[in-house]
Structure formats: C-alpha cells, structure tokens
Design a protein around this motif. Structure first.
Motif, PDB file in Angstrom:
ATOM      1  N   LYS A   1      46.492  -1.612 -20.628  1.00  0.00           N
ATOM      2  CA  LYS A   1      45.757  -3.084 -21.544  1.00  0.00           C
ATOM      3  C   LYS A   1      44.926  -3.659 -20.484  1.00  0.00           C
ATOM      4  O   LYS A   1      43.924  -3.610 -21.414  1.00  0.00           O
ATOM      5  CB  LYS A   1      47.089  -4.212 -20.403  1.00  0.00           C
ATOM      6  CG  LYS A   1      46.548  -5.395 -21.689  1.00  0.00           C
ATOM      7  CD  LYS A   1      47.725  -6.507 -21.351  1.00  0.00           C
ATOM      8  CE  LYS A   1      47.561  -7.589 -22.700  1.00  0.00           C
ATOM      9  NZ  LYS A   1      48.738  -8.198 -22.661  1.00  0.00           N
TER      10      LYS A   1
ATOM     11  N   GLY B   1      37.759  -2.011 -22.440  1.00  0.00           N
ATOM     12  CA  GLY B   1      37.360  -1.338 -23.644  1.00  0.00           C
ATOM     13  C   GLY B   1      37.208  -0.029 -24.044  1.00  0.00           C
ATOM     14  O   GLY B   1      36.483   0.123 -24.927  1.00  0.00           O
ATOM     15  N   GLY B   2      38.251   0.159 -24.093  1.00  0.00           N
ATOM     16  CA  GLY B   2      38.732   1.797 -23.893  1.00  0.00           C
ATOM     17  C   GLY B   2      39.370   1.847 -25.112  1.00  0.00           C
ATOM     18  O   GLY B   2      40.275   3.653 -25.819  1.00  0.00           O
ATOM     19  N   GLY B   3      40.014   0.812 -25.633  1.00  0.00           N
ATOM     20  CA  GLY B   3      41.063   1.721 -26.904  1.00  0.00           C
ATOM     21  C   GLY B   3      42.024   2.169 -26.633  1.00  0.00           C
ATOM     22  O   GLY B   3      42.328   1.806 -24.626  1.00  0.00           O
ATOM     23  N   LEU B   4      42.830   1.703 -26.629  1.00  0.00           N
ATOM     24  CA  LEU B   4      44.189   2.169 -25.844  1.00  0.00           C
ATOM     25  C   LEU B   4      44.166   3.816 -25.217  1.00  0.00           C
ATOM     26  O   LEU B   4      43.722   4.757 -25.465  1.00  0.00           O
ATOM     27  CB  LEU B   4      45.784   2.906 -26.992  1.00  0.00           C
ATOM     28  CG  LEU B   4      46.087   1.335 -27.800  1.00  0.00           C
ATOM     29  CD1 LEU B   4      47.037   1.617 -28.760  1.00  0.00           C
ATOM     30  CD2 LEU B   4      46.679   0.468 -26.990  1.00  0.00           C
TER      31      LEU B   4
ATOM     32  N   THR C   1      44.677   7.559 -24.410  1.00  0.00           N
ATOM     33  CA  THR C   1      45.650   8.724 -25.107  1.00  0.00           C
ATOM     34  C   THR C   1      45.852   9.392 -24.760  1.00  0.00           C
ATOM     35  O   THR C   1      44.817   9.671 -23.956  1.00  0.00           O
ATOM     36  CB  THR C   1      44.681   8.034 -26.619  1.00  0.00           C
ATOM     37  OG1 THR C   1      43.389   8.898 -27.034  1.00  0.00           O
ATOM     38  CG2 THR C   1      44.709   7.371 -27.143  1.00  0.00           C
TER      39      THR C   1
ATOM     40  N   TRP D   1      42.615  -0.410 -22.850  1.00  0.00           N
ATOM     41  CA  TRP D   1      41.688  -1.359 -23.706  1.00  0.00           C
ATOM     42  C   TRP D   1      40.641  -2.541 -23.368  1.00  0.00           C
ATOM     43  O   TRP D   1      40.278  -3.070 -24.880  1.00  0.00           O
ATOM     44  CB  TRP D   1      42.862  -1.434 -24.795  1.00  0.00           C
ATOM     45  CG  TRP D   1      44.067  -2.149 -25.103  1.00  0.00           C
ATOM     46  CD1 TRP D   1      44.998  -1.824 -24.542  1.00  0.00           C
ATOM     47  CD2 TRP D   1      44.094  -3.121 -25.359  1.00  0.00           C
ATOM     48  NE1 TRP D   1      45.775  -3.214 -24.840  1.00  0.00           N
ATOM     49  CE2 TRP D   1      44.899  -3.899 -25.592  1.00  0.00           C
ATOM     50  CE3 TRP D   1      43.249  -3.934 -26.937  1.00  0.00           C
ATOM     51  CZ2 TRP D   1      45.656  -4.863 -25.993  1.00  0.00           C
ATOM     52  CZ3 TRP D   1      43.643  -5.583 -26.276  1.00  0.00           C
ATOM     53  CH2 TRP D   1      44.986  -5.584 -26.449  1.00  0.00           C
ATOM     54  N   ALA D   2      41.808  -3.510 -23.512  1.00  0.00           N
ATOM     55  CA  ALA D   2      40.875  -4.770 -23.557  1.00  0.00           C
ATOM     56  C   ALA D   2      39.691  -5.027 -22.870  1.00  0.00           C
ATOM     57  O   ALA D   2      38.672  -5.687 -22.445  1.00  0.00           O
ATOM     58  CB  ALA D   2      42.229  -6.193 -23.212  1.00  0.00           C
ATOM     59  N   GLN D   3      39.920  -4.773 -20.960  1.00  0.00           N
ATOM     60  CA  GLN D   3      38.772  -5.120 -19.863  1.00  0.00           C
ATOM     61  C   GLN D   3      38.316  -3.395 -20.553  1.00  0.00           C
ATOM     62  O   GLN D   3      36.574  -4.440 -19.933  1.00  0.00           O
ATOM     63  CB  GLN D   3      39.698  -5.413 -19.080  1.00  0.00           C
ATOM     64  CG  GLN D   3      39.808  -7.128 -18.356  1.00  0.00           C
ATOM     65  CD  GLN D   3      41.423  -6.956 -19.087  1.00  0.00           C
ATOM     66  OE1 GLN D   3      42.326  -6.432 -18.923  1.00  0.00           O
ATOM     67  NE2 GLN D   3      40.763  -8.551 -19.609  1.00  0.00           N
TER      68      GLN D   3
END
Lengths: 763, 763
Positions: free
Chosen positions: B579, B586-589, B591, B582-584
């Motif tokens: 989390k 900002g890299g996306g999920l 994968t 992707w959120a803080q």
C-alpha cells in the motif's frame, strides 16, 4: 511524437457496440443458478420499527432468502473516506426516509420476489418527520439519528482576509437568498448489480460503477470482510453523472448472494431509483457581496444550509466544495463562509455533476449581475475585471497554473453578439428576449476526497499482433473516456486507434485508480495512460533497434510502422517488433506502466480549508439567450454559447458532446426538474411526471474551446464534463432578468415563479 | 528464501470450489440471447456429398442459423504448427469418417437444434472405406484426401551409428510386432464452447482448453481473422489429458455466433465426444533389438505405422515422439527407425498423456524383457546396465542434465520385493502371480512443437491488502497447476498460500505462454512464476527498505511480515509495504514479471531429427504385480510400485495424485480400453459400453519420488503427469509373462487374448 491523434475528432470506440445493442449491461447478465433480489422499502419518512413478520414471505414457493435488520445487527458504515458512520444495510430500530431499506428478498424469479415483498408485515410507530432543513437544525428538533448530538453532522466555517474592511471599501453591497432543488440524475440505466461468492469467501460484484476502487473500500467494510475479498468487475455504464459511486443495492446484492450461496441479480425499477438514488444536494444559500466602485470584488459573506437527506454519504464533501470552490473563480480576498449539513427525513443526497458548484454558482453569478446592475456596469466587464489569471494563488491556496477565464468571457460574449443583444429593449413585447452571462470553474481531480492517493495508474500491453490493450482505473461513464485513453495510447505508440482496446476496470487485474469523478479521468487517467504508452514505446523501439541494428533514438513509429528516420529501408511493423520481443528475445509481451501523481497538490487542511486540491483548474463562461412569454411565464432558451477553457481539446467531437449534454441537463436543472415530495414521498417518481428536458427543450449550442495548455494536463488538457453544466442556471437566470427584469432566486425557474415575480414587481 | 512451502503437501487451492459445486464450468455459462448449437455428423465413413437439403430445418420454429459446407467454401486449416492443411470446418465435397461435421445449427433451445438436425436431408454416394492403415498405405489404395499423393502424409526415417555392426555384436536378437488401441480420454467434462462476437469484429470464446495461445493461432486461421480478433477465456477444465487442445467444435461455435449475431453455446454429448474426440493414436510397431552378451544394448531397428484417422492434427508430432523419444532412455547408439503416418476413414487421433510414448514403450519395454529372458539376465539388471545417466548426450542430441533412472529402478524393485517375488514359481496355481518392471522417460516441455517460442511468462501483482494474483499462460487441467503456481509465488514472497490467487488464462490479459502440454506447466510455467515472484519481492523490499530506513538486503519476508534480519523492531507487513508503494511512493501496485526461456534447447532438425528438445528429462521405473486367473484369463493388478524421478517433489500430495491417476488410466489402457469399430462407427460410444477402470480395478499404489534436482527445473523440479502413465502397460505385460509365461503384444490385454495365448503355448 509518434502519432497525430491529439485534437482529432474521433468517434467513440464503443459507439457501434452501443448503438447495435451488442454491449452487455448488468441487467443482461446471466449466471447459473441466478436468483433475483428485491428490496422492501419504508413507506414512512420516519418511524420506529416495532416488528417485522417475514413468515408468510418465507413460505412463498420460490423464495430463497429473506433478510431484515431485525434478524441480525448490521454494522454502521458509510462511503469511502467518510467518518460519520450513519448507514446500516438494513434498518435496525428505525427508518429514516420513504425508501429506506427494511428487508431484502432473493427468489428464483423477480415476480416472486416482488410478490414476497407484499407478504412481509412491518409494524411501524410513526415519528415526527423533518423535511425542512431549517426546521431540522433548530435547537430542540427531534433527532433523526439519536446517537448524534444534533441533526447537523457537519459545520464548516472559515475566513480569509478582513471581511469588515472589505465591505467598508465596497461601493455596492448586494445580498440575497437562493435555493436549489433536488435533481434526479436521470441516467438511462437504473442502478443494478450482480453478485456471486466463490468457495474461498470472495465476492465478485458486476456493477456499473464509477469507482470500483472506492466501492471495494466501502463494501468490504459493510460486509465485514477485507477489501481484497471484494472483486468488482465494472460493467458498461448507462449514464452516471456522479450517481454511480457507492450504492447500497450493490452490497445488499452481495449480502443476499452470500446467504443464498447462489448468485443474485438486483435491478432498480425506475421508481425505486427515484426513491433511493442519491440526487443532487439541495441548498439554501445566503450570500452578501461587496464591490468597489471600480468593479473590484471586495468582500463576500456566505452561509449555506445543505439538505443531506437521511444520511451524510458524500454530502459533506459536496458542501465543502460549495462553500469554497467558487471563491477561486475571481480574485477576492475578504471572505467569511459558514456551511451546515443537515439531516432530514428524505432520501440521502450525493454526488452529481458539479459537486456543489451548480448550486453555489447559481447564487454567486446571480449576485454578480445584481451588483453590476447597481454599478451600471456591464456584467461581462465586471467579471473580466476580477477574473482569475494564470499564476495566481488564491486565498484558499489554489495554484492556478493556467486560466483561460478572461478569454472564455470575451469569446462567449463575442460569439453571442452580447453587446448588441444586451441593449435590445424588450418592454413592449409579449415575447421578451434577454441575454445573460455566467462563469464557473472546476477541478481536474480533487485531493480532498481520499487521504492516501489521488493519482492514476495505467498498464499497457502490446500483443504479438501489434494490438494494444490499455488498463486503467478510471471508468467510462458514457462520456468517452475509453476513446480518449485509446487515442492517447495510439498517439504515443504511433498505431491506428482501431488497434487499441481499453479494458473495463476489474479490481483483480486493472491497475489502481480512484475511478471517475471530480473531472479526474482525462487529466489523471490520461496522464497515466500517456506515461504507460511512452514506457511501452521505449521498449518497442529497443527491440526494433536490436533487430534493425540501429539506435532506438534513430527510430520513429507512424501508422504502425517503426522506421529509421535516417534510413527508410530500415523498418518493421509494431506487430513484428512486439512478436520479436517476446519470442526471439524472450522478453515476454511488450508492456508499459505509467503512474501519475499530480504534483504540488495537497489535502485541504481540516481546520483552515486551505490547500491546493487539484493539479489543474478548468474555467468556463456561458452566454444564454432566452425568450420569456410574459403571458404564460414560459422560458424558451433560444441559444447558448459556451466557451470552455479545457486546457487542450483532445477530441473536439467528444468534448462538444460533453458540453451539449451538460447544457441540456443544466436546462433541466434551471427550468424544469424538482423531485417533489408529499409527506416525504417523491410523488413524481417516473419519467412521465418528472420533467426532464426533451430535445425540443434544448437550444442550439455553440461551443468554443479556449486552450490554456495547462502544464499538468496531458498535452495541456484539463477537466470538462462537470463545469459544462454549472453556468447554465445563472446564465439563464441573468438572461431572464435581462428580458423581463425579474430575478428568480429559486430553482427551478418555473413559469409560475416568473409570473408571480412579474406580478410582484408590477410589470 | 522467504517461505518454506516447497516440498509441502498443500491441498488444491480450488479443491473446495470443485467439491462444493461452486466452480462455473462452460456448460454453466449463460449469456443474454444465448443460442444452442448442434452438429450434424456424417453417418458414413467415406462418402461423396451429392446434395444437402436444409429447407425443412430452416423452417423449424426457433432455428436461427443452418450452415453447411455446400453453402460456402471453408478454407483448409489444421492445428498450430501443422503444415498439412487437411481439415475444413464443414465438409465440402466429401465426408472422411463417421462423425465428420456436415452441418451446424443454432437454435433458441438445444432440443430444437437437435430436432432440426433430423430435418436436414443429405444425399451421399458411398466411397470405399479404409479402416486398416496397412491397407490404406498400400500402393494403389483409394485416396482419402484426393489432393494428396498418397494416404501417408508423413514419413519419418533416421539412422544413428552403424546398425549392422550393432546387430553383429549382439549375442541375442529379439524382434516382434506390437499394437496399441484407440483410447478415449475419458475426461468427466465433454468438449464445450461458448462464443460471442463484439461490435468491433472480435470473438470471445469461453472454452475449457489446455492452450488458449495455440487455440488463438488455429482458430483465427480457420475463421479468416487475425489472431488478435480471437480472445480466449479459459474456463475451468473438467479433465483434459491432452484431449483439450484445438477442437473443431470451438470454431463451429464461433462460426454460428457470427452468423446469428448472437452468442452460441455448444456442448458435446458423451456420444458426440466419443465420435469426434481426438483419441490416442493407435500404432503398429515392429521392433528388433540386439543385445550384447554382457547385456549392453547394441542395436535397434524400429518401424512404426501410426493410424492418424481422417486428419493429421497433432499425430505427426506424436509419431515423431514415438519414433525417437524412447531412444534416449537407455544408452544405445546404433539405430534405424522408420515411421509412417497413415490416413484412415476413422476419427482423427491426437494428443493423449504420453504423446506416443505409451505406445512405443509398450513395445520397447516388452522387448527388453524378452531379451533378458534369452540372456537369462534379470530384467532390472539389464536396464540398470544401460540406464541413461546425468551428463549423457544421447545419439539424438538430448542433453541429460539430471537422471534418477537407475535410482528409480533400484527403489521400485526394492519397494516391490522384486527379488523374492520374481522367483516365486506359479506353474501349478490357478491364480498365478507375477511381477514385471518397465521404465520410461519424458520431457519437460517440447521444443519441437512451435518454432518461435517455447518459454513461459508470468505477471504477478500484489494489491494493497498484500494479496497476490499470479497470471501465467499455463492452464490447470485438474492436475493442480494453480496450486503449484500459488505455492511457488507464496514461497518466494513469504506470504501464506491463502493470500495467493492464480488467474485462469485470458488471452487479453494473461502473459504469453504456450499452455499446458508436454509436461511443461510446472517446469516452464513454474520457472516463470518463480522469476516474477522474485521480481515482485525485490520491489516490495525496496519499498519496505525506504520506509524502514534500511537496506533491502537487510530484509526478509516470512508469514507476510517484512522484517530486518539485524533489527527485529524494524518490520512491516507485506500489505503495508504494498500500500505504501502505490499510495505514498506513487509507484502503482507492486508487480513482478518473469520470463523463462529454457536454455540450450533447440528445434529438432527436420532431416536428421537431431536436437535437444527439452530443458529437463524426467524418468521413471514401475513394478507391477499381477494375478492371472488361468481359468478365465482375467488379470488382477495386485500392486504397483512407481518410482519417479521428478527432479524435486514440489507438492507430494499433488504429485502422488498424478501418479495414482495416471496408473489408473494406464491400467485401463493396458487391460480394458479400446474404441471398437463396426464399419467405422465407434460402437462402444458411452461409458456403459466403453470399459474404463473403476476404483475396484485399481491396485494399491506405492509412490516413490527420486529427486535428481535438475539444474533447469524450478527448485530442481521436472515433469511428472505424463510419464506416470507410460510404464504401466509394459510393466503389467511383463508381470503377466512372469506369472503365466505368455506375452501379449496387443493392447488391451483382454482375458480372451491371454486364454488364446496360453492355449497356443499349450500351457
């Protein structure tokens, strides 16, 4: 730049599927063993539930599940990001509005489910009903939610500058009250859901929903499972307009499916949709505006009472938006604002194109014309004097990097022949013509919505046929997002748009995104798609460079062919490069990933409401020309000229469609639509009685696009879909005043109100 | 290493869904407007079509589409990689076998479709019928496909070493003929398909299919569209065993759906499946083996006639495999082999667990026992003297990096008490017991199959709940691939296996992979999943290191928690890291991508048949103990000891299940199963008449795993599912000989054949 698609009028890529009836909507879905769910809704606006007898319903042949809030306790929950948890899936002790969910039934057939509803006996004890928010917020009013201290779950208050000083400097002060109605979204497709649980305890929801991500957050809480256990597969959306964010029917459908251990489908009838949709928040707005002699806005005092209905839902955010978004339209430094969100025993309200802006712009833009009148100043000139400019940081901290507002005012007035028509005298005519102007602004994504993320992500894959599939978290509501995303991907990759498909959102496979609301799809989603396409393009060119024995910087892509810019003999198709990449070089399919986080954007401070909530702000000015029949009070909209600063026109055809649709919806809001209540029951709960504009009610529309090229927008683009509705009501109201000299401050502006006003003013 | 799951017995992750009936199979699928398709099949084995009258069928109420090969010309096509294009979707001039597709009908109801079939009148002119491949390959035989020069579409011939010299050195030469029957796959779920076209001209096929990728290649050719226009969504597979690669019903379903402009479902009845499935290729094998006095194999001459049935399908590859795969089991250098693929007027044959190996191993492993007998050498000793060893490069160029064959022979014979039981004299008993040994080898993926790619790819995504979804191109046929992939991902990522889901294949969203056949799923797919998980793990740890302010190499993951190995205070969950990512940040999920291309593997040379076709070769030895009733000829399998060199046992529970299922299927092949023909019509075309083993026919099975740890396998693992069937027939045949002294060389070994053989040998 590979392609040449930005700015081209490309028809919707799913248009053929829609008009040919090929698209499978939620109501079309079938699953083996599917049951049909129905909701028993409260017939009373406020009542205690004494007893529910479901025994007869349960005995009916074909009924599989009957659930009520008396059999088990449903935890309180609300929508994503909302801390006031005031909703239960099924009413426990009380019902709060006519339409509140009391019981749900799943049966083998929808008719049996409907019949079973009638067999449920509910004993109610009626409670005092509060329909007027002013009454509901009075000290000592009965509490709609007894566990809360009042019927006002949220109060907002903030100041900027020096209000007293501002009014002292004012040559003219205008003050008035305005009110706006309960508007139904009027989408073609009512709310719908299909739910099925798997053996591992995960539920799949097939729903037409704007934000599968927000849905997953909210529904997991409501169902008491982890977010991961909720998979949402977005279905094609038959219109949304803000109304298709979280909706209780979706969860009830999951609840029934879990209990039945079979898939369940639920589709609202139009009547149910009217009774329990989440229509536009009605507001009563008191506004006082001071203007200096030179036309500079000096001070504004605002008080808004918003009618939340029975639950908060997103109305808190909408009220906040109504309170402070319009302050960023013109330069004005001395402000004081109060907002009250008030519970009433009516259906809960929610998001609707504009998110509070249409309400408050009606007041603000009417008041500006009233001030101009007092100043004997042209209303366009007054606005031009104050219009926000690129480079401004507003008193609320908004960083306006681009603004075409002044251009919008100039171009819309020029386009409408403002100066000539404004001067026409209409006193002696039965059919009096008038012309009016109104402006607005909006956001492109809104950082206040969810604390932890406001970006967008996209994955792109290019298969060995050179076909491109775009995955992105932002949904298409019918506005054409699929087409815009395909266009951006095709443009960057240099392929034909017919080679690009955009996937619907599936929370199991799509990258994360908050979905479509707050005009965020094109700006945030579009940026993410653009970055993903650029990433994929680099990989494609790297493969091609290896095959063609050149450098990737030597290569360009056009019409699906990669070729050397210095040696035209060196070339291969995108498909060949993609196939070569996975097969010969063994790199798997060519993929691209893009993550866009809007820069320099922050949450609004909870106390001060200060913060740059969006990465780009669109602006608009709209001129309405009307003809008022002095005998009947009927208003005919003759013409609309809408100038929109959308940053950059990515697809003129679709952009124009947005403006046209929004103006039509705005005409309904201004002149016709109002969900009428009798004892809290919506009485005009079908399209026969609820008066929405038909094509004959819509004027010719001239659309002008002003391109301010926002540095944060993809190719300069900003939001468009929401602002296109906002100036409609005040522009028409101002035009009516111009025509017949009466100012209607209560929407909708019905013939009766005009006749009464003319009578009052002795015209 | 993060987890501790490799080698653990983990139940199938989809087991609960299966046993609880929650899984949606193709036959369960419903779509709005679904039509039901049926095929009119030829009642004659070989005939010219003079006329087809569909007028009555078309008039029947509810019939929507009737198509025949007389209305339009269907292009010739075949399966992926096959250059002899001999099939049409619907018969044009001729029918080639009883069951050949003559017409298809789509109707609103399956009963109406079936009724309409009976209303189609076809006038045939009968042609000479060729059922025996030896007759069909004779000079001057009538041509089944008149555009071809003979009924032998493929001849294979190759030599190694010096055959004459080899036979000259031999002390013992044994030579004999063997034959094998037409075996039906006997999966629970018959062939099925649902097809729907979208408005952009793409077809979606929901099918239970082993290789969606191969399906896309073949079906696009058959339908005359691009591969990209075929989307295959793999449905759960109710058993396949090789039978669910390309199948004509899938394309016919798409054809009807295109014509009807509505979705169509087609499901074989069991009878249709018997008439038109792709059963095991019957072979007549003449083999001559020379062995030196010391037991060293000196020379082998082989001639195989394979009965392809009416079309080639995959029988060419199967014949090639039969011709040369078994040569790599023991060290033997002097070889000459001929193979003939022959058309007959019977249903086409195809892939079936073992891919030609069960046929030829029956011959080879029988002949080895015959040679041992002549040499008065223990059959186990003979095999041990010649067993292939790690490090060997075989005469066909196979690079054997790991071999547990000798261990398998030793452990299976020890486990079966070989030495004692082998010596027991049985002459005077009515119920004579015997014990027999047979070995085999196989591949782990087979590079001869498709020219341009033989790897596997996997994508992994970790959502913000820390839940992992694995995408991979290899399908689960029921063997447990989903579980193995989940296990590998969970192991590498250090999370619980219940946190991992594996997606079914969807050619629009899954990464590329050739699917499941040739024992490639675990080895190739497993390697890809492992690489993807490692990639995702690095990204996860990079995020966690940033948050925990440490180096990622300092971190480990266990039970879903990332913690510092040096400072246990520093820790966070996988979900928190995902989390945060992707959120803080900002890299996306989070994968991961993994691509596995087997190293040092090449195509077989078309002329010489030389080439290292697989990255890892599994081996097995199996000891059967039987009891033969001299009075009735009945054989009861008393016991099986199967020793498998599967490289590394990833999941003992599932591995054992594979061996048990394969031996049961092998017992059917050995003793019971044969699709009987009368005038080319399969007469035992249902489970009442087609004799498959019931649980009472299956002996206790002891499974021994030999771990040779192949350097190319994931964690050392190699293929298992196919070889587990192969040694069953020869081990039983050898045991029967040991019991009663007769050798049956024709499968299935029925009581009649044993009685006749005993009579002939005057026992």
């Amino acid at each position: 730049m590979s392609g040449d698609l930005i700015g081209k009028s490309i028809p919707m890529i799913d248009g053929l599927a829609k008009v040919s009836g090929k698209l499978t909507f939620t109501s079309d879905l079938e699953l083996p063993g599917l049951l049909y769910g129905k909701v028993l809704r409260s017939p009373l606006a406020h009542a205690k539930i004494l007893n529910i007898d479901t025994s007869q319903a349960k005995k009916l042949t074909g009924v599989r599940v009957v659930l009520t809030g008396r059999d088990r306790l449903y935890p309180y929950y609300s929508v994503a990001g909302q801390s006031v948890l005031d909703e239960q899936l099924l009413a426990g002790e009380k019902v709060h509005y006519v339409g509140d969910e009391v019981a749900v039934i799943a049966a083998i057939d929808p008719d049996i489910a409907a019949e079973a509803l009638r067999l449920i006996k509910v004993d109610y004890e009626e409670l005092p009903v509060l329909l007027d928010p002013l009454e509901a917020m009075r000290e000592g009013a009965p509490l709609i939610h007894p566990d809360q201290q009042s019927n006002v779950p949220y109060k907002i208050e903030f100041s900027r500058g020096n209000l007293l000083q501002g009014f002292k400097e004012s040559a003219v002060i205008v003050e008035d009250s305005f009110s706006t109605p309960l508007q139904y979204h009027g989408y073609l497709e009512p709310h719908a859901a299909v739910a099925q649980w798997d053996a591992r305890g995960r539920v799949t929801l097939w729903i037409p929903m704007q934000s599968p991500t927000l849905g997953r957050i909210t529904y997991s809480k409501a169902l008491g499972i982890s977010e991961d256990q909720v998979r949402i597969i977005q279905m094609p959306i038959g219109g949304a307009f803000g109304g298709k964010l979280e909706y209780k029917l979706h969860v009830l459908c999951a609840l029934l499916a879990r209990e039945a251990n079979r898939p369940v489908k639920m589709i609202n009838t139009r009547e149910e949709d009217f009774l329990s949709g989440l229509p536009r928040v009605p507001m009563q707005i008191r506004m006082k505006l001071g203007v200096r002699a030179d036309g500079i806005l000096a001070a504004k005092e605002t008080e808004i009472v918003a009618d939340s209905g029975a639950y908060v839902n997103y109305a808190h955010g909408i009220l906040l938006s109504a309170c402070h978004r319009h302050d960023n339209l013109y330069r004005i430094n001395n402000l004081h604002t109060k907002g009250f969100l008030v519970y009433t025993n009516k259906l809960a309200t929610g998001c609707f194109r504009g998110f509070g802006n249409p309400q408050v712009h009606f007041a603000y833009e009417s008041l500006l014309d009233m001030a101009a009148e007092k100043l004997s100043m042209d209303p366009a000139e007054l606005r031009l004097k104050n219009a926000i400019q690129a480079g401004d940081t507003t008193p609320h901290g908004w960083k306006v990097l681009s603004s075409g507002l002044s251009d919008c005012i100039r171009q819309s007035t020029n386009g409408a022949d403002w100066n000539t028509k404004r001067q026409q005298k209409q006193e002696n005519k039965r059919f009096a013509r008038g012309i009016g102007l109104a402006c607005c602004l909006h956001v492109s994504g809104n950082r206040t919505f969810l604390p932890y993320f406001d970006g967008a992500c996209s994955d792109i894959r290019i298969n060995e046929q050179g076909k491109v599939i775009v995955f992105v978290g932002e949904t298409d509501l019918g506005q054409g997002a699929l087409t815009t995303f395909a266009q951006i991907a095709a443009h960057e990759l240099g392929v034909d748009i017919s080679d690009v498909t955009v996937s619907y959102v599936d929370t199991d496979t799509s990258p994360h995104g908050l979905g479509t609301f707050g005009d965020r799809a094109t700006t945030l989603g579009g940026n993410a798609v653009r970055l993903a396409a650029i990433d994929a393009r680099v990989k494609l060119l790297t493969v091609a460079a290896a095959v063609l024995k050149t450098e990737k910087d030597e290569l360009d892509i056009s019409k699906g062919i990669i070729s050397s810019v210095t040696n035209l003999e060196k070339k291969m198709t995108v498909a060949e490069a993609a196939k070569f990449g996975w097969a010969q070089l063994g790199g798997g399919l060519i993929t691209g990933q893009g993550v866009y986080i809007p820069p320099d954007v922050s949450m609004v401070d909870p106390q001060t409401k200060y913060g740059n909530i969006s990465c780009a702000y669109p602006f608009a000015a709209q001129v309405a020309e009307v003809e008022v029949d002095r005998l009947t009070g009927t208003v005919k909209v003759l013409n609309m000229v809408a100038a929109h600063d959308l940053g950059k026109t990515l697809n003129p055809l679709l952009a124009e469609g947005q403006v046209q649709g929004a103006i039509a919806q705005g005409i309904g809001y201004t002149l016709m639509e109002d969900m009428g209540m009798k004892k809290g029951i919506v009485f005009n709960r079908n399209f026969e009685k609820y008066n929405m504009p038909r094509i004959t009610d819509v004027s010719p529309i001239t659309t002008i696009f002003v391109e301010s090229n926002d540095p944060n927008g993809p190719y300069g683009g900003k939001g468009l879909a929401e602002p296109a509705l906002t100036p409609t009501a005040p522009s028409i109201a101002n035009a009516i005043f111009n025509a017949v000299g009466v100012r209607i401050k209560e929407l909708p502006i019905t013939p009766e109100k005009i006749l009464r006003a003319m009578e009052d003013s002795n015209i």
